[in-house]
Scaffold this motif. Structure first.
Motif, mmCIF file in Angstrom:
data_model
loop_
_atom_site.group_PDB
_atom_site.id
_atom_site.type_symbol
_atom_site.label_atom_id
_atom_site.label_comp_id
_atom_site.label_asym_id
_atom_site.label_seq_id
_atom_site.Cartn_x
_atom_site.Cartn_y
_atom_site.Cartn_z
ATOM 1 N N LYS A 70 20.910 23.708 26.423
ATOM 2 C CA LYS A 70 21.859 23.530 25.320
ATOM 3 C C LYS A 70 21.212 22.687 24.226
ATOM 4 C CE LYS A 70 25.984 23.532 23.345
ATOM 5 N NZ LYS A 70 26.503 24.718 22.711
ATOM 6 N N SER A 71 21.115 23.264 23.023
ATOM 7 C CA SER A 71 20.534 22.562 21.878
ATOM 8 C C SER A 71 21.618 21.838 21.102
ATOM 9 C CB SER A 71 19.830 23.556 20.958
ATOM 10 O OG SER A 71 18.735 24.142 21.620
ATOM 11 N N TYR A 72 21.230 20.713 20.498
ATOM 12 C CA TYR A 72 22.137 19.922 19.664
ATOM 13 C C TYR A 72 21.439 19.577 18.362
ATOM 14 C CZ TYR A 72 24.933 19.417 23.876
ATOM 15 O OH TYR A 72 25.692 19.681 24.979
ATOM 16 N N SER A 81 17.467 13.321 20.982
ATOM 17 C CA SER A 81 17.438 14.365 22.009
ATOM 18 C C SER A 81 18.025 15.663 21.466
ATOM 19 C CB SER A 81 18.239 13.894 23.236
ATOM 20 O OG SER A 81 18.374 14.934 24.174
ATOM 21 N N PRO A 82 17.152 16.607 21.052
ATOM 22 C CA PRO A 82 17.659 17.867 20.493
ATOM 23 C C PRO A 82 18.092 18.880 21.542
ATOM 24 C CG PRO A 82 15.274 17.831 20.407
ATOM 25 C CD PRO A 82 15.706 16.483 20.928
ATOM 26 N N VAL A 83 17.831 18.606 22.820
ATOM 27 C CA VAL A 83 18.165 19.586 23.861
ATOM 28 C C VAL A 83 18.519 18.889 25.163
ATOM 29 C CG1 VAL A 83 15.769 19.902 24.654
ATOM 30 C CG2 VAL A 83 17.410 21.747 24.956
ATOM 31 N N ASP A 84 19.497 19.465 25.864
ATOM 32 C CA ASP A 84 19.831 19.066 27.236
ATOM 33 C C ASP A 84 19.421 20.191 28.162
ATOM 34 O OD1 ASP A 84 21.025 16.794 26.232
ATOM 35 O OD2 ASP A 84 23.045 17.277 26.947
ATOM 36 N N LEU A 85 18.900 19.844 29.312
ATOM 37 C CA LEU A 85 18.614 20.824 30.353
ATOM 38 C C LEU A 85 19.489 20.506 31.556
ATOM 39 C CD1 LEU A 85 14.703 20.981 30.303
ATOM 40 C CD2 LEU A 85 16.330 22.431 29.067
ATOM 41 N N GLN A 105 27.530 24.304 29.628
ATOM 42 C CA GLN A 105 27.187 23.015 29.042
ATOM 43 C C GLN A 105 27.908 22.873 27.708
ATOM 44 O OE1 GLN A 105 22.859 24.039 29.560
ATOM 45 N NE2 GLN A 105 22.662 21.809 29.548
ATOM 46 N N GLY A 106 28.249 21.651 27.359
ATOM 47 C CA GLY A 106 28.856 21.366 26.069
ATOM 48 C C GLY A 106 29.166 19.898 25.924
ATOM 49 N N ASN A 107 29.097 19.396 24.696
ATOM 50 C CA ASN A 107 29.401 17.985 24.406
ATOM 51 C C ASN A 107 28.602 17.032 25.282
ATOM 52 O OD1 ASN A 107 31.328 18.617 22.392
ATOM 53 N ND2 ASN A 107 32.819 19.061 24.004
ATOM 54 N N SER A 128 21.892 18.742 41.420
ATOM 55 C CA SER A 128 21.872 19.282 40.058
ATOM 56 C C SER A 128 22.351 18.198 39.105
ATOM 57 C CB SER A 128 22.754 20.528 39.951
ATOM 58 O OG SER A 128 24.117 20.221 40.194
ATOM 59 N N ALA A 129 21.904 18.301 37.866
ATOM 60 C CA ALA A 129 22.294 17.286 36.882
ATOM 61 C C ALA A 129 22.025 17.794 35.474
ATOM 62 C CB ALA A 129 21.523 15.984 37.114
#
Length: 195
Positions: A70-72, A81-85, A105-107, A128-129
């Motif tokens: 998920k990109s932000y 942090s432009p991305v969450d994995l 994923q979101g927010n 998982s995380a």
């Protein structure tokens, strides 16, 4: 050929390229990553990155299957942090298990749902995380942009606390046993490899 036809072909071509470059990677059933994440005392001094003070809390080394990307682009955290994995290991890297788990994923959160538990709830939570990626440089950021769901990655860096000059703080979880707000890892990524 007129400009409208060319524009249409360009849009279709871009859409096809976007689909092929972002599509999930298919993985056969079976555990693809058995090892749990490893961490130790960081022993590193604070430093400034993009105007924020970064305090390394622990070293962090993880090999995991990518459950979601998920990109932000907006929000304070996106400065760093432009991305969450969303990452999984152990049985949360097994396609046979993941076929029975709905993931989104979101927010800055990672959500999962099941109709029936394919493995115990506690194992899903411990294996998982959602992890917030702070790329150390533009090369790491480019590699993070190439990560796709289903791939296996190895990430090395630090679990960190980021602080702003105005008192804002963003602190990493240091355990895999927590859930909810504050349970995500905030990782200063020094190296990433797509395996």
């Amino acid at each position: 050929m007129n400009w409208r036809n060319l524009a249409f072909l360009a849009i279709v071509g871009f859409g096809a390229w976007q689909y092929w470059s972002d599509r999930p990677v298919k993985v056969a059933p079976g555990v693809t990553v058995a090892a749990e994440p490893r961490q130790n005392d960081a022993g590193s001094a604070e430093f400034v990155h993009k105007g924020y003070t970064i305090a390394p809390l622990q070293t962090f080394d993880i090999e995991a299957r990518v459950l979601g990307v998920k990109s932000y682009r907006t929000g304070r955290e996106a400065d760093l942090s432009p991305v969450d994995l969303a990452l999984g290991w152990g049985r949360m890297s097994d396609s046979a298990v993941l076929e029975q788990v709905s993931i989104s994923q979101g927010n800055r959160f990672y959500f999962w749902r099941v109709k029936e538990f394919p493995i115990p709830r506690e194992e899903i939570e411990r294996s998982s995380a959602n992890m917030h990626m702070i790329p150390a440089d533009s090369g790491i950021e480019r590699r993070l942009d190439q990560v796709r769901e289903g791939q296996r990655v190895r990430i090395q860096g630090w679990l960190v606390e980021a602080r702003g000059h105005d008192g804002w703080r963003w602190r990493s979880s240091l355990t895999r046993n927590d859930t909810g707000a504050g349970a995500c890892e905030v990782i200063y990524v020094r190296d990433i490899a797509i395996l």
